[in-house]
Design a protein around this motif. Structure first.
Motif, mmCIF file in Angstrom:
data_model
loop_
_atom_site.group_PDB
_atom_site.id
_atom_site.type_symbol
_atom_site.label_atom_id
_atom_site.label_comp_id
_atom_site.label_asym_id
_atom_site.label_seq_id
_atom_site.Cartn_x
_atom_site.Cartn_y
_atom_site.Cartn_z
ATOM 1 N N MET A 209 -6.200 -2.270 -5.912
ATOM 2 C CA MET A 209 -5.750 -2.223 -4.525
ATOM 3 C C MET A 209 -5.466 -0.772 -4.126
ATOM 4 S SD MET A 209 -5.512 -4.269 -2.043
ATOM 5 C CE MET A 209 -5.569 -5.865 -2.861
ATOM 6 N N PRO A 210 -6.261 -0.240 -3.197
ATOM 7 C CA PRO A 210 -6.063 1.163 -2.783
ATOM 8 C C PRO A 210 -4.695 1.382 -2.139
ATOM 9 C CG PRO A 210 -8.162 0.319 -2.033
ATOM 10 C CD PRO A 210 -7.384 -0.853 -2.507
ATOM 11 N N THR A 211 -4.199 2.588 -2.209
ATOM 12 C CA THR A 211 -2.871 2.841 -1.658
ATOM 13 C C THR A 211 -2.896 3.066 -0.141
ATOM 14 O OG1 THR A 211 -3.137 5.148 -2.296
ATOM 15 C CG2 THR A 211 -1.856 3.783 -3.771
ATOM 16 N N LYS A 212 -4.045 3.518 0.389
ATOM 17 C CA LYS A 212 -4.107 3.714 1.847
ATOM 18 C C LYS A 212 -4.225 2.358 2.536
ATOM 19 C CE LYS A 212 -6.079 8.298 2.454
ATOM 20 N NZ LYS A 212 -7.344 8.998 2.631
ATOM 21 N N GLU A 213 -3.392 2.212 3.575
ATOM 22 C CA GLU A 213 -3.299 0.913 4.236
ATOM 23 C C GLU A 213 -4.649 0.402 4.760
ATOM 24 O OE1 GLU A 213 0.277 0.542 6.532
ATOM 25 O OE2 GLU A 213 -0.657 -0.925 7.841
ATOM 26 N N PHE B 90 1.594 -9.279 -5.323
ATOM 27 C CA PHE B 90 1.251 -9.637 -3.951
ATOM 28 C C PHE B 90 1.855 -11.001 -3.717
ATOM 29 C CE2 PHE B 90 -1.779 -11.753 -6.514
ATOM 30 C CZ PHE B 90 -2.004 -12.948 -5.866
ATOM 31 N N LEU C 152 -6.916 -11.733 -6.970
ATOM 32 C CA LEU C 152 -6.151 -10.633 -6.359
ATOM 33 C C LEU C 152 -5.449 -9.745 -7.387
ATOM 34 C CD1 LEU C 152 -4.453 -11.959 -3.133
ATOM 35 C CD2 LEU C 152 -5.882 -9.937 -3.330
ATOM 36 N N VAL C 153 -4.923 -10.356 -8.442
ATOM 37 C CA VAL C 153 -4.192 -9.546 -9.414
ATOM 38 C C VAL C 153 -5.117 -8.658 -10.250
ATOM 39 C CG1 VAL C 153 -2.132 -10.973 -9.636
ATOM 40 C CG2 VAL C 153 -4.094 -11.472 -11.071
ATOM 41 N N THR D 218 0.856 -1.182 0.000
ATOM 42 C CA THR D 218 0.000 0.000 0.000
ATOM 43 C C THR D 218 0.904 1.249 0.000
ATOM 44 O OG1 THR D 218 -0.086 0.161 2.394
ATOM 45 C CG2 THR D 218 -1.758 -1.214 1.344
ATOM 46 N N GLY D 219 0.299 2.402 -0.171
ATOM 47 C CA GLY D 219 1.029 3.676 -0.106
ATOM 48 C C GLY D 219 2.203 3.737 -1.061
ATOM 49 N N LEU E 233 -9.318 -6.253 1.076
ATOM 50 C CA LEU E 233 -9.040 -7.682 1.262
ATOM 51 C C LEU E 233 -10.141 -8.357 2.082
ATOM 52 C CD1 LEU E 233 -5.192 -7.473 1.935
ATOM 53 C CD2 LEU E 233 -6.313 -8.282 -0.129
ATOM 54 N N LEU E 234 -10.658 -7.603 3.052
ATOM 55 C CA LEU E 234 -11.745 -8.113 3.893
ATOM 56 C C LEU E 234 -12.995 -8.370 3.043
ATOM 57 C CD1 LEU E 234 -12.281 -8.483 7.004
ATOM 58 C CD2 LEU E 234 -13.370 -6.248 6.939
ATOM 59 N N LEU F 110 -7.724 -17.483 -5.568
ATOM 60 C CA LEU F 110 -7.352 -16.222 -4.925
ATOM 61 C C LEU F 110 -6.310 -15.427 -5.720
ATOM 62 C CD1 LEU F 110 -7.962 -14.541 -2.436
ATOM 63 C CD2 LEU F 110 -6.199 -15.786 -1.212
ATOM 64 N N ASN F 111 -5.273 -16.138 -6.204
ATOM 65 C CA ASN F 111 -4.225 -15.470 -6.984
ATOM 66 C C ASN F 111 -4.793 -14.749 -8.192
ATOM 67 O OD1 ASN F 111 -2.804 -16.976 -5.212
ATOM 68 N ND2 ASN F 111 -1.246 -17.625 -6.673
ATOM 69 N N LEU G 126 -13.070 -8.901 -0.202
ATOM 70 C CA LEU G 126 -12.815 -9.953 -1.188
ATOM 71 C C LEU G 126 -13.188 -11.341 -0.680
ATOM 72 C CD1 LEU G 126 -9.475 -9.281 -3.030
ATOM 73 C CD2 LEU G 126 -11.809 -8.992 -3.802
ATOM 74 N N GLU G 127 -13.021 -11.523 0.610
ATOM 75 C CA GLU G 127 -13.311 -12.831 1.191
ATOM 76 C C GLU G 127 -14.767 -13.233 0.921
ATOM 77 O OE1 GLU G 127 -12.080 -13.109 5.239
ATOM 78 O OE2 GLU G 127 -11.893 -15.287 5.095
ATOM 79 N N ALA H 51 -6.899 -0.580 1.835
ATOM 80 C CA ALA H 51 -6.429 -1.825 1.211
ATOM 81 C C ALA H 51 -6.860 -3.006 2.081
ATOM 82 C CB ALA H 51 -4.912 -1.798 1.054
ATOM 83 N N ASP H 52 -6.733 -2.828 3.383
ATOM 84 C CA ASP H 52 -7.122 -3.868 4.323
ATOM 85 C C ASP H 52 -8.616 -4.174 4.191
ATOM 86 O OD1 ASP H 52 -6.034 -5.553 6.272
ATOM 87 O OD2 ASP H 52 -7.106 -4.450 7.826
#
Lengths: 88, 238
Positions: free
Chosen positions: B190-194, A31, B185-186, A21-22, B201-202, B181-182, B204-205, B197-198
């Protein structure tokens, strides 16, 4: 040894994935998937532990010799270093 | 030249302050007067950064559209939505998502569905559909960012199946979420803020609640039949 800023790990069902990220996401667009052991190593590195300290932990918790544990941890650590996710 | 307008995408309203008229024109099918959920403003610096992502020089007005898209994609997970690279298709009331790296033939395959099913098939978005994770299931939403083919239809559908496309002899098999998943995921933005992004992923499950298939296909009627029969559970009759 530490995990570079911006990398996060999350469990998705039975798998652990690490994404950038960031700032890190500008250079690392991929990933990686970690297995259970690699995930534990990740957490311990995050806690500031060295390879030796993690190896000692593994000896206490698993049926493994110090040499074998150190060898296995180094293998995973070197992959993470090669990927540019952790720095020494 | 400066423009302020609002667009409604995936049931969320984004108020946009743009430097060029073109962004408003680009989003013309999605304009709204409703109160906004988010405010987006682009800066010249961002447009320059955006240019840095491409090897070809693009006009600033075009770069501003992709810049606005990036802003939206960064915000969506906060409202339980994500952008996924793929082709979202609606057949009758069901939504299907075809994913694969660029150039494999997602659009070509979706067009086979149109060829054999006619107007019963609509392409919601041919490149970057939005997935909303609602209490009601996963909803596919349209938006004007739809890749080089420029295909989108302002409609929604409940996601019934995901198809991971690759080239080969026609064959389809259902796979576990964790085995796919692979591939998933690609293709996700994916956002840049942590924390965002978290959250992504949550979210996506939750894709584990839909059927996921691996499709190998060529360009033929048989290729269409292979995915159609598996995804819809019907047998195609002409």
């Amino acid at each position: 040894m530490k995990i570079k800023q911006g990398f996060i790990k999350r469990k998705i069902q039975d798998k652990y994935v690490v994404v950038a990220t960031g700032e890190a996401s500008k250079t690392y667009r991929n990933f990686i998937e970690l297995n259970q052991t690699a995930s534990v190593i990740w957490d311990e590195i995050k806690n500031g532990k060295t390879v030796d300290q993690i190896a000692e932990l593994f000896v206490k918790e698993y049926l493994v010799t110090l040499d074998k544990a150190t060898q296995d941890i180094n293998k995973i650590v070197s992959v993470l270093i090669k990927e540019g996710i952790i720095c020494e | 030249m400066e423009n302020i307008f609002s667009i409604k995408i995936a049931d969320l309203v984004f108020k946009i302050k743009s430097k060029f008229d073109y962004v408003k024109e680009f989003c013309k099918d999605f304009l709204t007067d409703e109160p906004s959920d988010f405010f987006i403003e682009t800066t010249l610096e961002e447009l320059e950064q955006e240019q840095g992502l491409y090897s070809v020089k693009y006009p600033l007005k075009y770069l501003e559209t992709t810049c606005v898209y990036r802003h939206i994609a960064q915000l969506l997970p906060l409202k339980n939505r994500v952008v996924m690279h793929g082709v979202a298709l609606k057949y009758l009331d069901s939504g299907f998502l075809f994913i694969a790296p660029s150039g494999v033939g997602k659009t070509t395959h979706a067009k086979l569905w149109q060829e054999y099913l006619g107007e019963k098939v609509e392409i919601i978005n041919g490149d970057k559909p939005i997935l909303e994770f609602s209490d009601n299931g996963i909803i596919l939403h349209s938006n004007p960012w739809c890749g080089k083919e420029g295909i989108y239809k302002k409609t929604t559908a409940k996601l019934k199946g995901i198809c991971i496309v690759s080239r080969g002899e026609n064959n389809i098999c259902q796979v576990d979420f964790s085995d796919s998943l692979n591939s998933i995921l690609v293709q996700i933005f994916m956002p840049t803020k942590e924390d965002v992004a978290d959250k992504t992923l949550l979210l996506l499950e939750k894709l584990s609640s839909v059927k996921i298939y691996k499709l190998k296909c060529n360009i033929s009627k048989n290729a269409f039949l292979t995915s159609y029969n598996a995804l819809t559970g019907d047998k195609y009759e002409n």
